[in-house]
Design an enzyme around this catalytic site. Structure first.
Site, PDB file in Angstrom:
ATOM      1  N   THR A   1      -6.411   8.831   8.967  1.00 40.44           N
ATOM      2  CA  THR A   1      -6.540   7.728   8.014  1.00 40.44           C
ATOM      3  C   THR A   1      -7.347   6.565   8.575  1.00 40.44           C
ATOM      4  O   THR A   1      -7.355   6.330   9.791  1.00 40.44           O
ATOM      5  CB  THR A   1      -5.133   7.209   7.638  1.00 40.44           C
ATOM      6  OG1 THR A   1      -5.277   5.999   6.894  1.00 40.44           O
ATOM      7  CG2 THR A   1      -4.303   6.898   8.871  1.00 40.44           C
TER       8      THR A   1
ATOM      9  N   TYR B   1       2.612   3.476   9.669  1.00 44.13           N
ATOM     10  CA  TYR B   1       1.865   4.597   9.092  1.00 44.13           C
ATOM     11  C   TYR B   1       0.605   4.870   9.913  1.00 44.13           C
ATOM     12  O   TYR B   1       0.362   6.004  10.351  1.00 44.13           O
ATOM     13  CB  TYR B   1       1.504   4.290   7.633  1.00 44.13           C
ATOM     14  CG  TYR B   1       0.522   5.273   7.056  1.00 44.13           C
ATOM     15  CD1 TYR B   1       0.922   6.570   6.750  1.00 44.13           C
ATOM     16  CD2 TYR B   1      -0.813   4.925   6.850  1.00 44.13           C
ATOM     17  CE1 TYR B   1       0.022   7.485   6.243  1.00 44.13           C
ATOM     18  CE2 TYR B   1      -1.720   5.834   6.344  1.00 44.13           C
ATOM     19  CZ  TYR B   1      -1.303   7.115   6.040  1.00 44.13           C
ATOM     20  OH  TYR B   1      -2.191   8.021   5.554  1.00 44.13           O
TER      21      TYR B   1
HETATM   22  N1  UFG Z   1      -3.002  -3.192  -4.568  1.00 46.81           N
HETATM   23  C1  UFG Z   1      -2.712  -4.176  -5.470  1.00 46.81           C
HETATM   24  N2  UFG Z   1      -1.835  -3.883  -6.480  1.00 46.81           N
HETATM   25  C2  UFG Z   1      -1.236  -2.665  -6.613  1.00 46.81           C
HETATM   26  C3  UFG Z   1      -1.549  -1.659  -5.683  1.00 46.81           C
HETATM   27  C4  UFG Z   1      -2.440  -1.947  -4.657  1.00 46.81           C
HETATM   28  O1  UFG Z   1      -3.205  -5.295  -5.385  1.00 46.81           O
HETATM   29  O2  UFG Z   1      -0.440  -2.488  -7.543  1.00 46.81           O
HETATM   30  C5  UFG Z   1      -3.955  -3.477  -3.490  1.00 46.81           C
HETATM   31  C6  UFG Z   1      -3.353  -3.358  -2.099  1.00 46.81           C
HETATM   32  O3  UFG Z   1      -2.683  -4.530  -1.720  1.00 46.81           O
HETATM   33  C7  UFG Z   1      -4.594  -3.058  -1.278  1.00 46.81           C
HETATM   34  C8  UFG Z   1      -5.469  -2.259  -2.225  1.00 46.81           C
HETATM   35  O4  UFG Z   1      -4.977  -2.531  -3.537  1.00 46.81           O
HETATM   36  O5  UFG Z   1      -5.238  -4.251  -0.960  1.00 46.81           O
HETATM   37  C9  UFG Z   1      -5.405  -0.771  -1.981  1.00 46.81           C
HETATM   38  O6  UFG Z   1      -4.044  -0.398  -1.899  1.00 46.81           O
HETATM   39  P1  UFG Z   1      -3.549   1.103  -1.972  1.00 46.81           P
HETATM   40  O7  UFG Z   1      -2.062   1.079  -1.947  1.00 46.81           O
HETATM   41  O8  UFG Z   1      -4.218   1.778  -3.106  1.00 46.81           O
HETATM   42  O9  UFG Z   1      -4.143   1.767  -0.674  1.00 46.81           O
HETATM   43  P2  UFG Z   1      -4.064   1.292   0.866  1.00 46.81           P
HETATM   44  O10 UFG Z   1      -5.377   0.653   1.173  1.00 46.81           O
HETATM   45  O11 UFG Z   1      -2.838   0.520   1.172  1.00 46.81           O
HETATM   46  O12 UFG Z   1      -3.856   2.651   1.627  1.00 46.81           O
HETATM   47  C10 UFG Z   1      -4.699   3.736   1.413  1.00 46.81           C
HETATM   48  C11 UFG Z   1      -3.996   5.017   1.812  1.00 46.81           C
HETATM   49  C12 UFG Z   1      -3.778   5.060   3.276  1.00 46.81           C
HETATM   50  C13 UFG Z   1      -5.034   4.770   4.021  1.00 46.81           C
HETATM   51  C14 UFG Z   1      -5.641   3.489   3.556  1.00 46.81           C
HETATM   52  C15 UFG Z   1      -6.937   3.237   4.245  1.00 46.81           C
HETATM   53  O13 UFG Z   1      -2.765   5.123   1.148  1.00 46.81           O
HETATM   54  O14 UFG Z   1      -3.355   6.346   3.609  1.00 46.81           O
HETATM   55  O15 UFG Z   1      -5.861   3.578   2.160  1.00 46.81           O
HETATM   56  O16 UFG Z   1      -7.498   2.033   3.823  1.00 46.81           O
HETATM   57  F1  UFG Z   1      -4.781   4.639   5.306  1.00 46.81           F
END
Ligand code: UFG
Length: 329
Positions: free
Chosen positions: A117, A141
């Site tokens: 990741t 994670y």
């Molecule tokens: N976000 C919101 N509102 C929501 C959901 C997400 O504002 O309802 C934001 C989060 O705070 C973040 C962005 O959207 O800033 C992306 O969030 P995600 O939950 O879609 O994804 P993440 O970036 O947290 O994580 C994903 C994968 C991980 C990986 C990561 C790498 O789940 O496995 O991308 O950047 F490591």
């Protein structure tokens, strides 16, 4: 030769099984169906229901199906959950991966592809981030995935096994033919959440923080289509089969979109102006992370086919509608 896909009933794993079957490969899926679905395992793949950390079951499966290659997806994947439940993440993502590797070595598995990741970088010094960036994960994670990368490095040094660790950026979208998609209930990923809001399946959504040091204050991510991601694994498999050396590659498009931009695209593609609330920051979120994809293009010959955020959103919308109708049926 048969390929074992752990987590093949889940979102990315089911797209991988489709990609492998389309390429004429034999596939066995092992999945405990905790977050995956029996129906998500494509016809043509054999499903073994069980835990990938169950050494007896995995050793038997490797012997029975003459497994020479493993693609390992099964894991806990929600960054904020890992902050609350680190030991659950270390058990699932690290301890059980160690058991799987033990079986792989014992069973003479030749190649191992690991779903790592972008979270291994934490808050990178610069974007696009290359694989040589210092690794400073900021969530359990990310640390759990990095620990497995380290295990793989050591295992490959000690045993005749080569591996590819693919560092995924933000995976989204659905199979363009509509055969699979992100089906997990209670999803937390941005595009899935926004699509559900657009379809009226939730009243609206929150933006977690607009005070980050980014152009519009919301977090910047590199969203990659799940089919291009699955294709990267197939490319990695072919590379390892051709005696390629063990490798670590980013998988992303080298393009950043902010949370607010993504929400605008979902509103535009769906034609629905759903309610959006600006909320506080979420634990474990880096401000900005965008992949450099120079290495994967050069070493594996990976060429994205679906690098288009509107298309990703469109297909995610189509899948969500299909999923909703299936639940109603
Ligand atoms: N976000 C919101 N509102 C929501 C959901 C997400 O504002 O309802 C934001 C989060 O705070 C973040 C962005 O959207 O800033 C992306 O969030 P995600 O939950 O879609 O994804 P993440 O970036 O947290 O994580 C994903 C994968 C991980 C990986 C990561 C790498 O789940 O496995 O991308 O950047 F490591």
């Amino acid at each position: 030769m048969t390929i074992l896909v752990t987590g093949g009933a889940g979102y990315i794993g089911s797209h991988m099984a489709l990609e492998l079957l389309d390429a004429g490969e034999a596939v066995v899926v092992i999945d405990n169906l905790s977050t995956g679905f029996r129906w998500a395992v494509p016809e043509g793949a054999t499903l073994v229901v069980g835990d990938f950390g169950d050494e007896k079951l995995v050793a038997e499966t490797i012997a029975r199906y003459d497994i020479a290659e493993i693609i390992h997806f099964a894991a806990k994947i929600v960054v904020p959950d890992s902050v609350v439940d680190p030991l659950g993440y270390y058990l699932n993502n690290v301890a059980k991966a160690r058991s799987l590797l033990e079986c792989a070595v014992g069973g003479g598995v030749k190649h191992f592809i690991f779903s790592s990741t972008a979270a291994v970088y934490g808050n990178p010094e610069q974007n696009p981030v290359t694989e040589d960036e210092t690794l400073k994960p900021i969530s359990p994670y990310g640390r759990s995935k990095l620990m497995v990368e380290w295990m793989l490095e050591d295992v490959a040094r000690a045993h005749p096994l080569t591996y590819a660790a693919l560092r995924y950026f933000n995976v989204a979208g659905a199979d363009p033919q509509g055969r699979s998609g992100q089906s997990t209930p209670n999803a937390t990923h941005l595009i899935k959440v926004a699509v559900q809001a657009a379809l009226g399946l939730r009243p609206g959504m929150d933006v977690f923080g607009v005070d980050y040091p980014t152009p519009d204050g919301s977090c910047l991510r590199d969203y990659i289509h799940v089919t291009d991601l699955a294709r990267a694994h197939l490319d990695a498999l072919r590379y390892l089969r051709a005696d390629g050396r063990s490798i670590v590659c980013n998988v992303g498009y080298q393009k950043g979109f902010s949370v607010l931009e993504v929400i605008e695209v979902v509103k535009k593609v769906s034609g629905v102006d759903f309610p959006v609330t600006i909320a506080g920051r979420r634990a474990g979120d880096p401000a900005a992370i965008v992949a450099s994809n120079a290495r994967i293009r050069a070493a594996l010959g990976w060429t994205p086919q679906h690098d288009n955020l509107e298309q990703i959103v469109e297909q995610a919308l189509n899948w969500e509608r299909r999923l909703h109708n299936r639940r109603l049926a």
